[in-house]
Design a protein around this motif. Structure first.
Motif, PDB file in Angstrom:
ATOM      1  N   GLY A  68       0.760  -1.241   0.000  1.00 17.08           N
ATOM      2  CA  GLY A  68       0.000   0.000   0.000  1.00 17.08           C
ATOM      3  C   GLY A  68       0.789   1.288   0.000  1.00 17.08           C
ATOM      4  O   GLY A  68       0.195   2.370   0.090  1.00 17.08           O
ATOM      5  N   VAL A  69       2.117   1.251  -0.120  1.00 17.24           N
ATOM      6  CA  VAL A  69       2.896   2.487  -0.094  1.00 17.24           C
ATOM      7  C   VAL A  69       2.633   3.304  -1.358  1.00 17.24           C
ATOM      8  O   VAL A  69       2.627   2.771  -2.471  1.00 17.24           O
ATOM      9  N   LYS A  70       2.432   4.614  -1.197  1.00 17.55           N
ATOM     10  CA  LYS A  70       2.205   5.538  -2.310  1.00 17.55           C
ATOM     11  C   LYS A  70       3.507   6.266  -2.645  1.00 17.55           C
ATOM     12  O   LYS A  70       4.513   6.137  -1.954  1.00 17.55           O
ATOM     13  N   SER A  71       3.460   7.077  -3.711  1.00 16.31           N
ATOM     14  CA  SER A  71       4.668   7.803  -4.122  1.00 16.31           C
ATOM     15  C   SER A  71       5.106   8.813  -3.074  1.00 16.31           C
ATOM     16  O   SER A  71       6.290   9.137  -2.965  1.00 16.31           O
ATOM     17  N   ASN A  72       4.155   9.333  -2.305  1.00 19.64           N
ATOM     18  CA  ASN A  72       4.474  10.163  -1.144  1.00 19.64           C
ATOM     19  C   ASN A  72       4.001   9.399   0.094  1.00 19.64           C
ATOM     20  O   ASN A  72       2.813   9.399   0.415  1.00 19.64           O
ATOM     21  N   PRO A  73       4.913   8.712   0.783  1.00 19.34           N
ATOM     22  CA  PRO A  73       4.500   7.817   1.873  1.00 19.34           C
ATOM     23  C   PRO A  73       3.845   8.570   3.021  1.00 19.34           C
ATOM     24  O   PRO A  73       4.286   9.649   3.404  1.00 19.34           O
ATOM     25  N   THR A  74       2.786   7.985   3.571  1.00 21.36           N
ATOM     26  CA  THR A  74       1.996   8.668   4.588  1.00 21.36           C
ATOM     27  C   THR A  74       2.216   8.066   5.972  1.00 21.36           C
ATOM     28  O   THR A  74       2.416   6.862   6.125  1.00 21.36           O
ATOM     29  N   VAL A  75       2.131   8.930   6.960  1.00 20.84           N
ATOM     30  CA  VAL A  75       2.264   8.471   8.342  1.00 20.84           C
ATOM     31  C   VAL A  75       1.085   7.586   8.719  1.00 20.84           C
ATOM     32  O   VAL A  75       1.215   6.692   9.567  1.00 20.84           O
ATOM     33  N   GLU A  76      -0.049   7.801   8.063  1.00 24.28           N
ATOM     34  CA  GLU A  76      -1.219   6.981   8.350  1.00 24.28           C
ATOM     35  C   GLU A  76      -0.944   5.506   8.039  1.00 24.28           C
ATOM     36  O   GLU A  76      -1.262   4.612   8.837  1.00 24.28           O
ATOM     37  N   LEU A  77      -0.338   5.243   6.876  1.00 24.46           N
ATOM     38  CA  LEU A  77       0.000   3.863   6.521  1.00 24.46           C
ATOM     39  C   LEU A  77       1.119   3.334   7.423  1.00 24.46           C
ATOM     40  O   LEU A  77       1.099   2.178   7.840  1.00 24.46           O
ATOM     41  N   ILE A  78       2.075   4.184   7.732  1.00 27.27           N
ATOM     42  CA  ILE A  78       3.192   3.755   8.580  1.00 27.27           C
ATOM     43  C   ILE A  78       2.693   3.337   9.957  1.00 27.27           C
ATOM     44  O   ILE A  78       3.171   2.346  10.530  1.00 27.27           O
ATOM     45  N   ARG A  79       1.728   4.045  10.478  1.00 28.01           N
ATOM     46  CA  ARG A  79       1.158   3.659  11.782  1.00 28.01           C
ATOM     47  C   ARG A  79       0.554   2.258  11.716  1.00 28.01           C
ATOM     48  O   ARG A  79       0.678   1.478  12.666  1.00 28.01           O
ATOM     49  N   GLU A  80      -0.112   1.937  10.604  1.00 28.67           N
ATOM     50  CA  GLU A  80      -0.648   0.584  10.442  1.00 28.67           C
ATOM     51  C   GLU A  80       0.483  -0.437  10.427  1.00 28.67           C
ATOM     52  O   GLU A  80       0.379  -1.522  11.022  1.00 28.67           O
ATOM     53  N   GLY A  81       1.578  -0.089   9.751  1.00 29.44           N
ATOM     54  CA  GLY A  81       2.725  -0.979   9.704  1.00 29.44           C
ATOM     55  C   GLY A  81       3.372  -1.178  11.051  1.00 29.44           C
ATOM     56  O   GLY A  81       3.803  -2.292  11.399  1.00 29.44           O
ATOM     57  N   VAL A  82       3.453  -0.111  11.835  1.00 26.18           N
ATOM     58  CA  VAL A  82       4.014  -0.203  13.185  1.00 26.18           C
ATOM     59  C   VAL A  82       3.184  -1.150  14.040  1.00 26.18           C
ATOM     60  O   VAL A  82       3.721  -2.013  14.765  1.00 26.18           O
ATOM     61  N   LYS A  83       1.869  -1.007  13.932  1.00 28.76           N
ATOM     62  CA  LYS A  83       0.976  -1.886  14.699  1.00 28.76           C
ATOM     63  C   LYS A  83       1.190  -3.346  14.314  1.00 28.76           C
ATOM     64  O   LYS A  83       1.277  -4.236  15.184  1.00 28.76           O
ATOM     65  N   LEU A  84       1.306  -3.599  13.007  1.00 27.38           N
ATOM     66  CA  LEU A  84       1.523  -4.964  12.535  1.00 27.38           C
ATOM     67  C   LEU A  84       2.867  -5.503  13.023  1.00 27.38           C
ATOM     68  O   LEU A  84       2.963  -6.653  13.475  1.00 27.38           O
ATOM     69  N   ALA A  85       3.900  -4.677  12.952  1.00 26.32           N
ATOM     70  CA  ALA A  85       5.228  -5.118  13.367  1.00 26.32           C
ATOM     71  C   ALA A  85       5.274  -5.419  14.864  1.00 26.32           C
ATOM     72  O   ALA A  85       5.911  -6.396  15.293  1.00 26.32           O
ATOM     73  N   LYS A  86       4.603  -4.621  15.652  1.00 30.96           N
ATOM     74  CA  LYS A  86       4.600  -4.863  17.096  1.00 30.96           C
ATOM     75  C   LYS A  86       3.842  -6.146  17.445  1.00 30.96           C
ATOM     76  O   LYS A  86       4.155  -6.819  18.427  1.00 30.96           O
TER      77      LYS A  86
END
Length: 388
Positions: A68-86
């Protein structure tokens, strides 16, 4: 020459089919890898995702995909990734993509090892306490993110784009396999070329040391190399020599090497261009191809010698060191941008012009965060007018 310290802890693995060694690399960190990349349907259609997964499977590394990464990466998606990684606790994060994917992974690596919000880390309101190890597989060479400790992320809710630096974000290993770029459309290649040039121009035209022949000639030579690569790729998008060479130029354009010794310098090209992307989601390279001419025109009269030498050395323009030659250098760069098909104005980038005042305020916020004190709001508004 100003004093400096230079250290890059990233191992580079360069060459065709180097992606086949991804599993071997990942296995040195553990048996579970979180693989971060673009839209799922897209990456599965172009082939590099399958190659990455196969290489990991061959070494019995479990793959945890995150799309789901876009050309301008968003903190909204990164937060989802952080949750998944944790939750899933991967041993290593793998970025398969260009700068946006790598910057996403860098921010995610910090967020996974701290309780602070990723955006607070990006703005400096909170400090990172650790990071998961990062491996990158470059598919769009443009940003040097594979060999630096910088991440640039956007906050869509705030219409802000924030760049930040942390040594914990250096990739452990970066795989540069030119074959992965052969299928890259020429339009995206051109946008990437503009991005590479923006990194080479930033330090080159904005520093104030009167005699830096090594650094200036390095920047000039690398820019000329990008021009040469694009000439070949416009004729044959699959030219292996041009693809490989541009990939290596991209890595060295903004990994801190050529700016060593030039002392402090402002970064107005990115200071302005970041706001274009924050407001209108303009691809980073396209934002740069609009901001570069505007910045150069704004500073023309105070940088006649620098721009004249640029015109002569990069574009072979004959003439004395004067304003006419300097302007010819700007015109030649704009002409090259047009030749490869990237925008040079707001209109060409399809950006509206009704928010210039708010954009100027946003640019000044970036300037303050980066310690740039050269520009007033009136100056920024004049600079923006030169980009229209």
């Amino acid at each position: 020459m100003f004093p400096f310290e230079y250290h890059i802890p990233t191992k580079i693995m360069f060459g065709e089919r180097k992606i086949n060694q991804l599993g071997e690399v990942a296995a040195t960190f553990g048996k579970k890898a979180m693989l971060v990349t673009y839209d799922e349907q897209f990456v599965k259609s172009v082939g590099f995702y399958a190659k990455a997964v196969q290489a990991l499977n061959d070494k019995h590394v479990e793959v945890l995909p995150f799309f789901g990464v876009k050309s301008n990466p968003t903190v909204e998606l990164i937060r989802e990734g952080v949750k998944l990684a944790k939750t899933e606790k991967p041993d290593v994060l793998i970025a398969v993509g260009g700068g946006s994917v790598m910057d996403t992974v860098k921010a995610l690596a910090l967020g996974a090892c701290t309780d602070a919000d990723v955006w607070d880390i990006a703005t400096g309101a909170a400090q990172a306490t650790g990071a998961l190890p990062i491996v990158t597989v470059v598919t769009i060479p443009a940003t040097s993110s594979e060999m630096n400790c910088t991440s640039v992320i956007s906050n869509d809710a705030l219409k802000r784009k924030e760049g930040f630096v942390n040594p914990l974000m250096y990739p452990k290993v970066s795989i540069l396999d030119p074959e992965l770029t052969y299928s890259l459309p020429i339009k995206q290649t051109a946008i990437s070329a503009a991005d590479i040039v923006s990194h080479l121009m930033e330090g080159y035209i904005n520093h104030n040391d009167p005699w830096t022949p090594m650094q200036d000639r390095f920047a000039q030579g690398m820019i000329k190399t990008v021009l040469d690569c694009m000439d070949r790729l416009l004729k044959n998008p699959n030219d292996p020599q041009a693809r490989a060479t541009m990939m290596w130029v991209a890595t060295f354009a903004w990994n801190g090497f050529y700016v060593c010794g030039i002392g402090p310098f402002d970064a107005p090209i990115h200071m302005v261009g970041h706001s274009f992307s924050a407001f209108y989601d303009t691809p980073h390279g396209s934002a740069m191809s609009v901001s570069i001419p505007g910045v150069m025109k704004f500073h023309l009269k105070e940088r006649i010698e620098k721009y004249s030498i640029f015109a002569k050395e990069v574009f072979g323009i004959a003439g004395d060191i004067n304003e006419k030659t300097a302007q010819a250098g700007i015109d030649a760069l704009v002409g090259w941008f047009k030749k490869i098909g990237v925008p040079t104005t707001f209109a060409e980038a399809q950006m509206p012009t009704n928010e210039l005042d708010a954009m100027a305020d946003d640019i000044l916020v970036t300037a303050a965060h980066w310690g740039i004190k050269t520009y007033t709001k009136e100056m920024v508004l004049r600079l923006l007018q030169l980009c229209l």
